[in-house]
Design a protein around this motif. Sequence first.
Motif, mmCIF file in Angstrom:
data_model
loop_
_atom_site.group_PDB
_atom_site.id
_atom_site.type_symbol
_atom_site.label_atom_id
_atom_site.label_comp_id
_atom_site.label_asym_id
_atom_site.label_seq_id
_atom_site.Cartn_x
_atom_site.Cartn_y
_atom_site.Cartn_z
ATOM 1 N N ASP A 127 21.051 -4.206 110.334
ATOM 2 C CA ASP A 127 19.877 -3.385 110.655
ATOM 3 C C ASP A 127 19.786 -2.165 109.742
ATOM 4 N N ILE A 128 20.903 -1.477 109.553
ATOM 5 C CA ILE A 128 20.843 -0.250 108.757
ATOM 6 C C ILE A 128 20.646 -0.567 107.279
ATOM 7 N N LEU A 129 21.145 -1.721 106.819
ATOM 8 C CA LEU A 129 20.874 -2.139 105.441
ATOM 9 C C LEU A 129 19.404 -2.509 105.268
ATOM 10 N N ALA A 130 18.819 -3.112 106.294
ATOM 11 C CA ALA A 130 17.403 -3.460 106.228
ATOM 12 C C ALA A 130 16.537 -2.210 106.169
ATOM 13 N N GLU A 131 16.908 -1.182 106.927
ATOM 14 C CA GLU A 131 16.145 0.067 106.879
ATOM 15 C C GLU A 131 16.286 0.764 105.530
ATOM 16 N N ALA A 132 17.439 0.564 104.891
ATOM 17 C CA ALA A 132 17.643 1.145 103.554
ATOM 18 C C ALA A 132 17.045 0.273 102.458
ATOM 19 N N GLU A 133 16.305 -0.787 102.847
ATOM 20 C CA GLU A 133 15.646 -1.708 101.925
ATOM 21 C C GLU A 133 16.643 -2.434 101.026
ATOM 22 N N LYS A 134 17.848 -2.649 101.507
ATOM 23 C CA LYS A 134 18.828 -3.491 100.818
ATOM 24 C C LYS A 134 18.732 -4.882 101.441
ATOM 25 N N THR A 135 17.681 -5.565 101.072
ATOM 26 C CA THR A 135 17.307 -6.789 101.781
ATOM 27 C C THR A 135 18.340 -7.906 101.640
ATOM 28 N N LYS A 136 18.883 -8.078 100.456
ATOM 29 C CA LYS A 136 19.854 -9.163 100.250
ATOM 30 C C LYS A 136 21.129 -8.923 101.052
ATOM 31 N N ASP A 137 21.600 -7.674 101.009
ATOM 32 C CA ASP A 137 22.809 -7.352 101.788
ATOM 33 C C ASP A 137 22.547 -7.471 103.281
ATOM 34 N N ALA A 138 21.343 -7.070 103.713
ATOM 35 C CA ALA A 138 21.002 -7.174 105.131
ATOM 36 C C ALA A 138 20.964 -8.638 105.567
ATOM 37 N N ALA A 139 20.355 -9.494 104.731
ATOM 38 C CA ALA A 139 20.307 -10.919 105.065
ATOM 39 C C ALA A 139 21.711 -11.512 105.140
ATOM 40 N N ARG A 140 22.599 -11.053 104.262
ATOM 41 C CA ARG A 140 23.983 -11.538 104.292
ATOM 42 C C ARG A 140 24.667 -11.177 105.611
ATOM 43 N N GLU A 141 24.411 -9.972 106.108
ATOM 44 C CA GLU A 141 25.030 -9.554 107.366
ATOM 45 C C GLU A 141 24.433 -10.290 108.562
ATOM 46 N N TYR A 142 23.131 -10.551 108.532
ATOM 47 C CA TYR A 142 22.530 -11.317 109.624
ATOM 48 C C TYR A 142 23.089 -12.744 109.652
ATOM 49 N N LEU A 143 23.286 -13.323 108.478
ATOM 50 C CA LEU A 143 23.894 -14.653 108.420
ATOM 51 C C LEU A 143 25.347 -14.605 108.899
ATOM 52 N N ALA A 144 26.050 -13.515 108.548
ATOM 53 C CA ALA A 144 27.429 -13.358 109.034
ATOM 54 C C ALA A 144 27.450 -13.248 110.563
ATOM 55 N N PHE A 145 26.439 -12.587 111.119
ATOM 56 C CA PHE A 145 26.327 -12.512 112.576
ATOM 57 C C PHE A 145 26.174 -13.907 113.175
ATOM 58 N N CYS A 146 25.280 -14.710 112.593
ATOM 59 C CA CYS A 146 25.068 -16.081 113.097
ATOM 60 C C CYS A 146 26.328 -16.932 112.943
ATOM 61 N N GLN A 147 27.013 -16.769 111.805
ATOM 62 C CA GLN A 147 28.226 -17.552 111.584
ATOM 63 C C GLN A 147 29.353 -17.137 112.532
ATOM 64 N N SER A 148 29.411 -15.858 112.878
ATOM 65 C CA SER A 148 30.463 -15.402 113.800
ATOM 66 C C SER A 148 30.296 -16.013 115.184
ATOM 67 N N LEU A 149 29.050 -16.330 115.548
ATOM 68 C CA LEU A 149 28.826 -16.957 116.848
ATOM 69 C C LEU A 149 29.317 -18.394 116.879
ATOM 70 N N GLU A 150 29.463 -19.008 115.695
ATOM 71 C CA GLU A 150 29.948 -20.383 115.630
ATOM 72 C C GLU A 150 31.461 -20.465 115.785
ATOM 73 N N GLN A 151 32.165 -19.360 115.527
ATOM 74 C CA GLN A 151 33.627 -19.354 115.575
ATOM 75 C C GLN A 151 34.113 -19.113 117.004
ATOM 76 N N PRO A 152 35.325 -19.603 117.328
ATOM 77 C CA PRO A 152 35.899 -19.311 118.655
ATOM 78 C C PRO A 152 36.104 -17.812 118.849
ATOM 79 N N ASP A 153 35.782 -17.342 120.023
ATOM 80 C CA ASP A 153 35.928 -15.921 120.333
ATOM 81 C C ASP A 153 37.360 -15.672 120.799
ATOM 82 N N ARG A 154 38.276 -15.489 119.843
ATOM 83 C CA ARG A 154 39.707 -15.440 120.147
ATOM 84 C C ARG A 154 40.065 -14.350 121.148
#
Length: 353
Positions: A141-168
């Motif tokens: 979110d904060i990267l998106a507000e700073a208009e760092k769109t590529k980095d923001a998209a990477r973090e949103y994808l990391a968020f989605c990928q973290s949901l696929e992993q077991p919550d140890r």
Amino acid sequence: MKKFRFLFFSIFFIFISASDSAHAYAPVKKMNSQQIIVERYKAAVEEILKRADRFKKELAQMSQQRAGLSPFQNRRNSLGQMGLIQHNAILFKSLEQSLRSLIAGGILYLKKENPPEAERLLKNATDSYAENAAAHLLYGDILAEAEKTKDAAREYLAFCQSLEQPDRLGVRQKLFNLNDAKIITFHVRSQLTAQGITPPEEKVLISRLTQADFKYRLQVMMENTLTFTLPFLVIGGITFLILRRLFGIESSVPTEHMFYHIYLVIFFCYLLWIGHLFLNLPPLFRPIEWEIFSLLLAGTLIAIIVKYLRQIWHYEKERRNSESLFCPYCKKAILKIACICPFCNHKVTPEKV
């Protein structure tokens, strides 16, 4: 004439005013609906930060009280969901640091104060513990507000990928709940779509968030149930069997055997639970609550099935016996020459038999 002229101009003025109001109201209504979405997401983030703060306090309290716990309590805690945290100092410190940075950076992000510092703190939260999905969400979110769109998209994808992993360590289960799923899913999908990236399906993201919450609630419920129910079943079971003997309650042999088998299963599961607590016995599978519950359920079902199989076998054996018949009143096997059923004391005659 003046009345008609006044009425005409009044209607004309009302029509013009209503038309102008309609044109002016359309964008305001649209702006309010978007504002509602933003406010709902902001409220969800505030709740996540509050849960993170409670979780951080739980970890700090756990660290302070661990030295004063008895060996039984220490061992019991190690079997629960926080066992891996308690016995791994490096992991404990990383998670605590990630939560601390998440809370500090999230507060700055919500207040719109010092964005560079908020960005640094949220990046530190993701670096300290990469499985912290909430840190990836707010960092995006904060990267998106700073208009760092590529980095923001990477973090949103990391968020989605973290949901696929077991919550140890149960971090997602502590920070998210059912009420957050829809608004967070809508926000992440909107951000990824704006960047031209195909987001995961809405149902998939919602199910992953809600499934974590459901699993956590179920595991906590089972842990508490076994902890308080097993001793009660052991004491109550032996009391039940003794009272049956004292009051002379009669039942069939298969039923008596079933009661004893079920009690032996409960007592064995209780001993196994004690063995995990004190003797550090390795479980067949984790979590340990599932192991105990599965053995308890399987043993009880086997005892019931064996009871009915014994009844069927006994019935077939008596049915094929040429010297016995079944009483028409109690359905017990009696001799053909009997005139009174020894079980129900009813008179029987060859005609009725």
